[in-house]
Motif scaffolding. Structure first.
Motif, PDB file in Angstrom:
ATOM      1  N   GLY A   9     -28.851  15.269  -2.030  1.00 15.85           N
ATOM      2  CA  GLY A   9     -28.033  14.070  -1.964  1.00 15.85           C
ATOM      3  C   GLY A   9     -27.981  13.276  -3.251  1.00 15.85           C
ATOM      4  N   ARG A  10     -28.716  13.688  -4.265  1.00 15.31           N
ATOM      5  CA  ARG A  10     -28.690  12.969  -5.535  1.00 15.31           C
ATOM      6  C   ARG A  10     -27.371  13.229  -6.262  1.00 15.31           C
ATOM      7  NH1 ARG A  10     -34.762  13.103  -8.181  1.00 15.31           N
ATOM      8  NH2 ARG A  10     -35.886  12.402  -6.316  1.00 15.31           N
ATOM      9  N   VAL A  11     -26.837  12.185  -6.855  1.00 15.10           N
ATOM     10  CA  VAL A  11     -25.515  12.247  -7.491  1.00 15.10           C
ATOM     11  C   VAL A  11     -25.673  12.174  -9.011  1.00 15.10           C
ATOM     12  CG1 VAL A  11     -23.250  11.171  -7.667  1.00 15.10           C
ATOM     13  CG2 VAL A  11     -24.474  11.147  -5.469  1.00 15.10           C
ATOM     14  N   PHE A  12     -25.023  13.093  -9.716  1.00 12.54           N
ATOM     15  CA  PHE A  12     -25.100  13.189 -11.173  1.00 12.54           C
ATOM     16  C   PHE A  12     -23.699  13.335 -11.770  1.00 12.54           C
ATOM     17  CE2 PHE A  12     -28.916  15.066  -9.383  1.00 12.54           C
ATOM     18  CZ  PHE A  12     -29.952  14.639 -10.197  1.00 12.54           C
ATOM     19  N   PRO A  13     -23.518  12.908 -13.016  1.00  7.34           N
ATOM     20  CA  PRO A  13     -22.319  13.333 -13.743  1.00  7.34           C
ATOM     21  C   PRO A  13     -22.403  14.836 -14.004  1.00  7.34           C
ATOM     22  CG  PRO A  13     -23.410  11.482 -14.846  1.00  7.34           C
ATOM     23  CD  PRO A  13     -24.363  12.001 -13.817  1.00  7.34           C
ATOM     24  N   LYS A  14     -21.270  15.515 -13.979  1.00  4.44           N
ATOM     25  CA  LYS A  14     -21.285  16.955 -14.251  1.00  4.44           C
ATOM     26  C   LYS A  14     -21.807  17.255 -15.645  1.00  4.44           C
ATOM     27  CE  LYS A  14     -18.005  18.874 -10.956  1.00  4.44           C
ATOM     28  NZ  LYS A  14     -16.773  19.678 -10.775  1.00  4.44           N
ATOM     29  N   SER A  15     -21.628  16.331 -16.572  1.00  6.64           N
ATOM     30  CA  SER A  15     -22.138  16.533 -17.930  1.00  6.64           C
ATOM     31  C   SER A  15     -23.659  16.476 -17.972  1.00  6.64           C
ATOM     32  CB  SER A  15     -21.586  15.460 -18.869  1.00  6.64           C
ATOM     33  OG  SER A  15     -22.110  14.183 -18.522  1.00  6.64           O
ATOM     34  N   MET A  16     -24.289  15.888 -16.914  1.00  4.52           N
ATOM     35  CA  MET A  16     -25.751  15.700 -16.828  1.00  4.52           C
ATOM     36  C   MET A  16     -26.281  14.834 -17.968  1.00  4.52           C
ATOM     37  SD  MET A  16     -26.912  17.048 -14.082  1.00  4.52           S
ATOM     38  CE  MET A  16     -28.664  17.326 -14.266  1.00  4.52           C
ATOM     39  N   LYS A  17     -25.421  14.016 -18.566  1.00  8.45           N
ATOM     40  CA  LYS A  17     -25.833  13.156 -19.666  1.00  8.45           C
ATOM     41  C   LYS A  17     -25.336  11.735 -19.427  1.00  8.45           C
ATOM     42  CE  LYS A  17     -25.642  16.831 -23.167  1.00  8.45           C
ATOM     43  NZ  LYS A  17     -24.990  17.274 -24.418  1.00  8.45           N
ATOM     44  N   ALA A  18     -26.017  10.780 -20.070  1.00  9.06           N
ATOM     45  CA  ALA A  18     -25.576   9.390 -19.993  1.00  9.06           C
ATOM     46  C   ALA A  18     -24.598   9.031 -21.103  1.00  9.06           C
ATOM     47  CB  ALA A  18     -26.793   8.464 -20.066  1.00  9.06           C
ATOM     48  N   SER A  19     -24.655   9.755 -22.219  1.00  9.85           N
ATOM     49  CA  SER A  19     -23.890   9.329 -23.399  1.00  9.85           C
ATOM     50  C   SER A  19     -22.374   9.311 -23.184  1.00  9.85           C
ATOM     51  CB  SER A  19     -24.252  10.194 -24.612  1.00  9.85           C
ATOM     52  OG  SER A  19     -24.190  11.562 -24.314  1.00  9.85           O
ATOM     53  N   PRO A  20     -21.753  10.309 -22.520  1.00 11.02           N
ATOM     54  CA  PRO A  20     -20.300  10.204 -22.322  1.00 11.02           C
ATOM     55  C   PRO A  20     -19.911   9.004 -21.465  1.00 11.02           C
ATOM     56  CG  PRO A  20     -21.042  12.463 -21.975  1.00 11.02           C
ATOM     57  CD  PRO A  20     -22.271  11.610 -22.046  1.00 11.02           C
ATOM     58  N   LEU A  21     -20.692   8.739 -20.413  1.00 15.84           N
ATOM     59  CA  LEU A  21     -20.417   7.595 -19.547  1.00 15.84           C
ATOM     60  C   LEU A  21     -20.575   6.292 -20.330  1.00 15.84           C
ATOM     61  CD1 LEU A  21     -21.476   7.051 -15.891  1.00 15.84           C
ATOM     62  CD2 LEU A  21     -22.068   5.326 -17.579  1.00 15.84           C
ATOM     63  N   LEU A  22     -21.645   6.182 -21.110  1.00 21.36           N
ATOM     64  CA  LEU A  22     -21.893   4.951 -21.855  1.00 21.36           C
ATOM     65  C   LEU A  22     -20.795   4.709 -22.882  1.00 21.36           C
ATOM     66  CD1 LEU A  22     -23.673   2.522 -22.478  1.00 21.36           C
ATOM     67  CD2 LEU A  22     -24.976   3.975 -24.057  1.00 21.36           C
ATOM     68  N   ARG A  23     -20.355   5.755 -23.574  1.00 22.94           N
ATOM     69  CA  ARG A  23     -19.281   5.590 -24.559  1.00 22.94           C
ATOM     70  C   ARG A  23     -18.013   5.064 -23.891  1.00 22.94           C
ATOM     71  NH1 ARG A  23     -21.310  10.468 -26.799  1.00 22.94           N
ATOM     72  NH2 ARG A  23     -19.755  11.669 -25.625  1.00 22.94           N
ATOM     73  N   ALA A  24     -17.671   5.646 -22.747  1.00 22.53           N
ATOM     74  CA  ALA A  24     -16.466   5.209 -22.040  1.00 22.53           C
ATOM     75  C   ALA A  24     -16.621   3.771 -21.555  1.00 22.53           C
ATOM     76  CB  ALA A  24     -16.191   6.144 -20.866  1.00 22.53           C
ATOM     77  N   TRP A  25     -17.799   3.422 -21.091  1.00 23.96           N
ATOM     78  CA  TRP A  25     -18.042   2.073 -20.583  1.00 23.96           C
ATOM     79  C   TRP A  25     -17.954   1.038 -21.706  1.00 23.96           C
ATOM     80  CZ3 TRP A  25     -23.188   0.517 -17.647  1.00 23.96           C
ATOM     81  CH2 TRP A  25     -22.952  -0.667 -16.935  1.00 23.96           C
ATOM     82  N   LEU A  26     -18.590   1.317 -22.832  1.00 22.80           N
ATOM     83  CA  LEU A  26     -18.550   0.379 -23.953  1.00 22.80           C
ATOM     84  C   LEU A  26     -17.126   0.209 -24.473  1.00 22.80           C
ATOM     85  CD1 LEU A  26     -21.759   1.488 -25.904  1.00 22.80           C
ATOM     86  CD2 LEU A  26     -21.455  -0.612 -24.569  1.00 22.80           C
ATOM     87  N   ALA A  27     -16.365   1.290 -24.481  1.00 23.64           N
ATOM     88  CA  ALA A  27     -14.967   1.187 -24.917  1.00 23.64           C
ATOM     89  C   ALA A  27     -14.161   0.313 -23.960  1.00 23.64           C
ATOM     90  CB  ALA A  27     -14.345   2.578 -25.013  1.00 23.64           C
ATOM     91  N   ARG A  28     -14.410   0.463 -22.660  1.00 19.88           N
ATOM     92  CA  ARG A  28     -13.681  -0.353 -21.691  1.00 19.88           C
ATOM     93  C   ARG A  28     -14.082  -1.822 -21.821  1.00 19.88           C
ATOM     94  NH1 ARG A  28     -13.804   1.433 -15.483  1.00 19.88           N
ATOM     95  NH2 ARG A  28     -15.784   0.287 -15.373  1.00 19.88           N
ATOM     96  N   LEU A  29     -15.373  -2.088 -22.035  1.00 22.10           N
ATOM     97  CA  LEU A  29     -15.817  -3.467 -22.212  1.00 22.10           C
ATOM     98  C   LEU A  29     -15.197  -4.092 -23.460  1.00 22.10           C
ATOM     99  CD1 LEU A  29     -19.591  -3.072 -21.287  1.00 22.10           C
ATOM    100  CD2 LEU A  29     -17.876  -4.343 -19.999  1.00 22.10           C
ATOM    101  N   ALA A  30     -15.148  -3.324 -24.533  1.00 26.79           N
ATOM    102  CA  ALA A  30     -14.530  -3.839 -25.758  1.00 26.79           C
ATOM    103  C   ALA A  30     -13.057  -4.154 -25.519  1.00 26.79           C
ATOM    104  CB  ALA A  30     -14.685  -2.831 -26.886  1.00 26.79           C
ATOM    105  N   GLY A  31     -12.389  -3.306 -24.750  1.00 25.77           N
ATOM    106  CA  GLY A  31     -10.986  -3.547 -24.426  1.00 25.77           C
ATOM    107  C   GLY A  31     -10.778  -4.801 -23.597  1.00 25.77           C
ATOM    108  N   LYS A  32     -11.810  -5.225 -22.887  1.00 23.26           N
ATOM    109  CA  LYS A  32     -11.735  -6.454 -22.089  1.00 23.26           C
ATOM    110  C   LYS A  32     -12.197  -7.677 -22.876  1.00 23.26           C
ATOM    111  CE  LYS A  32     -12.302  -4.100 -17.642  1.00 23.26           C
ATOM    112  NZ  LYS A  32     -13.048  -3.983 -16.379  1.00 23.26           N
ATOM    113  N   GLY A  33     -12.492  -7.471 -24.157  1.00 23.07           N
ATOM    114  CA  GLY A  33     -12.860  -8.592 -25.006  1.00 23.07           C
ATOM    115  C   GLY A  33     -14.341  -8.905 -25.064  1.00 23.07           C
ATOM    116  N   VAL A  34     -15.187  -8.050 -24.484  1.00 20.77           N
ATOM    117  CA  VAL A  34     -16.634  -8.283 -24.533  1.00 20.77           C
ATOM    118  C   VAL A  34     -17.147  -7.973 -25.941  1.00 20.77           C
ATOM    119  CG1 VAL A  34     -18.871  -7.532 -23.650  1.00 20.77           C
ATOM    120  CG2 VAL A  34     -16.931  -7.793 -22.085  1.00 20.77           C
ATOM    121  N   THR A  35     -17.921  -8.902 -26.495  1.00 19.19           N
ATOM    122  CA  THR A  35     -18.516  -8.726 -27.817  1.00 19.19           C
ATOM    123  C   THR A  35     -19.981  -8.329 -27.660  1.00 19.19           C
ATOM    124  OG1 THR A  35     -17.063 -10.402 -28.785  1.00 19.19           O
ATOM    125  CG2 THR A  35     -19.067  -9.852 -30.004  1.00 19.19           C
TER     126      THR A  35
END
Length: 391
Positions: free
Chosen positions: A104-130
C-alpha cells in the motif's frame, strides 16, 4: 541591523511543511517569502528520496490515523483535509506518475524526490513565492523574527509567520532543533523516532553485517512489526525496527519471531526429528530452513541453547542498548507542544505565528505517515495564516 517592516507572509523552513504552507499562502493571494538556513531547500526530502520517496500509504483514513497514536485526534482535521488520496492527487498535479506497492505504500515511478521538488519549486516561483537561502532564524527580537544572513542580522516583521523548522535529527540537513530554546512556548524534549537500534555484537556476527533478515516479526512492549531489518556494526536498522522506536526508547525488551508463519507446535515437531551426528546448526538449517543470518542471530542471542528451542525461535530475546543517537534517527518525537497551539496551529502566545511539520510534538512511523502529516499540517497552517487578521 536591517529592518524590513512591510512583509506580508514569511515561512521559516523550506522543507515539505514549509513549502506546502507557502503554496497555500500564495494561492490565497499573499506575498510569500520562504527562508531557509541551508544553501538549498528540502535537503532532508531529497535524502529520503535516495532510497525511494514514500509519499503516503494507500489505506482507509481510520487505519491511517491509527498510526499517529496520541496525536491522532488533534491531527485528524489536517489529515482529513489532506490525506493519502489528496497527496497522490497533489503529486500527480506536479507531473509525477505514481505506483502503489504490494503493502500500500505510494511512490513516484522515478523513485526519487528531485524531479518532484524541481517541479514544485518551479510552480511556487510561478506563483510569486520568493525563496531566500542561507538565512537562519535565531529568535524573536524587536517584535519580529531575527535572521542571521551572510550580509548580517535582519529583523523581519511579516504580517503572518509560519514556522516549519523541523525536528532535531540529521542536523547537517537543516533540522537541529535549536529553535526550541527561544520559541517561548511549551515544548517537550526531543527523542529519537524511526531510529536504528544499538546492539553490541560478538565477533561471531561480523561476517553477517549488512545482511538482511526477512520474513520475521518483531515485538517490543505492546508494539509489533512485520518488516525487513538489516544487521549493522552498530546494531539493527531497517523498516522492521523503526516503528518500534517509541517502545524501545522506553527500555522495552526486543523479541524476534524468526518463523512468524509457522506455529510453535509445528516447529517443535520438526525439531524432534532424529539429529544423528549432525551439528545443532545443521539440524536447524535442514529441519527449519533457517538461513545463515537467522541461524547466526539465534546462536548469538539464545546461548546456552535450551533443550526446547521452539519457544526461543518464536520469541528470541535480543539484548539492546536503546535507539541509536537522535541525530542518526529518521525523525524525532518531542518539540512544540500541540497544547501551545490553537486549532488552526497558531501559537497561543504569539498571534499571527503558526507552526507545522516535524517541529510539532507528534510521532509517526515511516511508510508515508511522516511525510503526509508534515505536508498536511503545512497546508493547514498556511491556509489559516492566509485568513488570519489581527484583532
Amino acid at each position: 541591523m536591517t529592518d524590513t517592516p512591510d512583509l506580508d507572509a514569511v515561512v521559516i523552513g523550506a522543507g515539505p511543511a514549509g513549502l506546502m504552507a507557502a503554496e497555500a499562502l500564495a494561492d490565497a493571494g499573499r506575498s510569500v517569502l520562504v527562508v531557509d538556513a541551508k544553501p538549498s531547500p528540502a535537503r532532508k526530502l531529497l535524502m529520503a528520496g535516495k532510497s525511494g520517496l514514500n509519499l503516503t500509504k494507500s489505506e482507509p483514513l481510520n487505519a491511517f490515523l491509527a498510526h499517529y497514536g496520541n496525536a491522532a485526534l488533534p491531527l485528524t482535521p489536517m489529515l482529513t483535509a489532506f490525506g493519502p488520496a489528496e497527496i497522490q492527487a497533489w503529486a500527480q498535479g506536479l507531473g509525477q506518475e505514481l505506483f502503489t506497492g504490494s503493502t500500500g505504500r505510494v511512490f513516484p515511478k522515478s523513485m526519487k524526490a528531485s524531479p518532484l521538488l524541481r517541479a514544485w519549486l518551479a510552480r511556487l516561483a510561478g506563483k510569486g513565492v520568493t525563496l531566500q537561502t542561507r538565512t537562519r532564524w535565531t529568535g524573536w527580537a524587536q517584535g519580529g523574527c531575527q535572521m542571521a544572513t551572510p550580509d548580517g542580522t535582519v529583523i523581519l516583521h511579516p504580517r503572518v509567520t509560519v514556522l516549519a523548522c523541523g525536528g532535531a535529527s540529521w542536523a547537517r540537513l537543516g533540522s537541529d532543533g535549536a529553535w526550541a530554546s527561544w520559541i517561548n512556548a511549551e515544548t517537550s524534549p526531543f527523542e529519537p523516532s524511526n531510529a536504528a537500534l544499538s546492539v553490541t555484537w560478538s565477533t561471531h556476527m561480523t561476517r553477517h553485517m549488512g545482511q538482511p533478515l526477512k520474513n520475521i516479526a518483531l515485538t517490543a512492549g505492546d508494539m509489533t512489526s512485520r518488516g525487513e531489518i538489516t544487521l549493522s556494526s552498530n546494531g539493527i536498522e531497517g523498516g522492521g525496527i523503526y516503528p518500534l522506536t517509541p517502545a524501545l526508547r522506553r527500555g522495552a525488551p526486543l523479541h524476534i519471531d524468526l518463523l512468524p508463519d509457522q506455529p510453535l507446535d509445528s516447529i517443535r515437531q520438526r525439531l524432534s526429528r532424529p539429529k544423528g551426528k549432525t551439528t545443532i546448526a545443521n539440524h536447524l538449517r535442514k529441519t527449519l530452513r533457517l538461513d545463515p543470518v537467522k541461524l547466526a542471530l539465534l546462536m548469538e542471542c539464545a546461548r546456552p541453547l535450551p533443550d526446547d528451542l521452539a519457544p526461543v525461535i518464536k520469541h528470541l530475546p535480543v539484548p539492546h542498548n536503546g535507539p541509536r543517537p537522535m541525530d542518526e534517527s529518521i525523525s524525532t518525537a518531542g518539540g512544540l507542544s500541540l497544547d501551545a497551539l490553537d486549532q488552526n496551529l497558531m501559537l497561543k502566545s504569539r498571534p499571527g505565528t503558526f507552526a507545522a511539520g516535524e517541529m510539532l510534538d507528534w510521532d509517526a512511523p515511516t511508510g508515508g505517515y511522516l511525510l503526509t502529516a508534515c505536508m498536511a499540517t503545512g497546508l493547514w497552517a498556511g491556509q489559516h495564516a492566509a485568513r488570519w487578521q489581527p484583532k
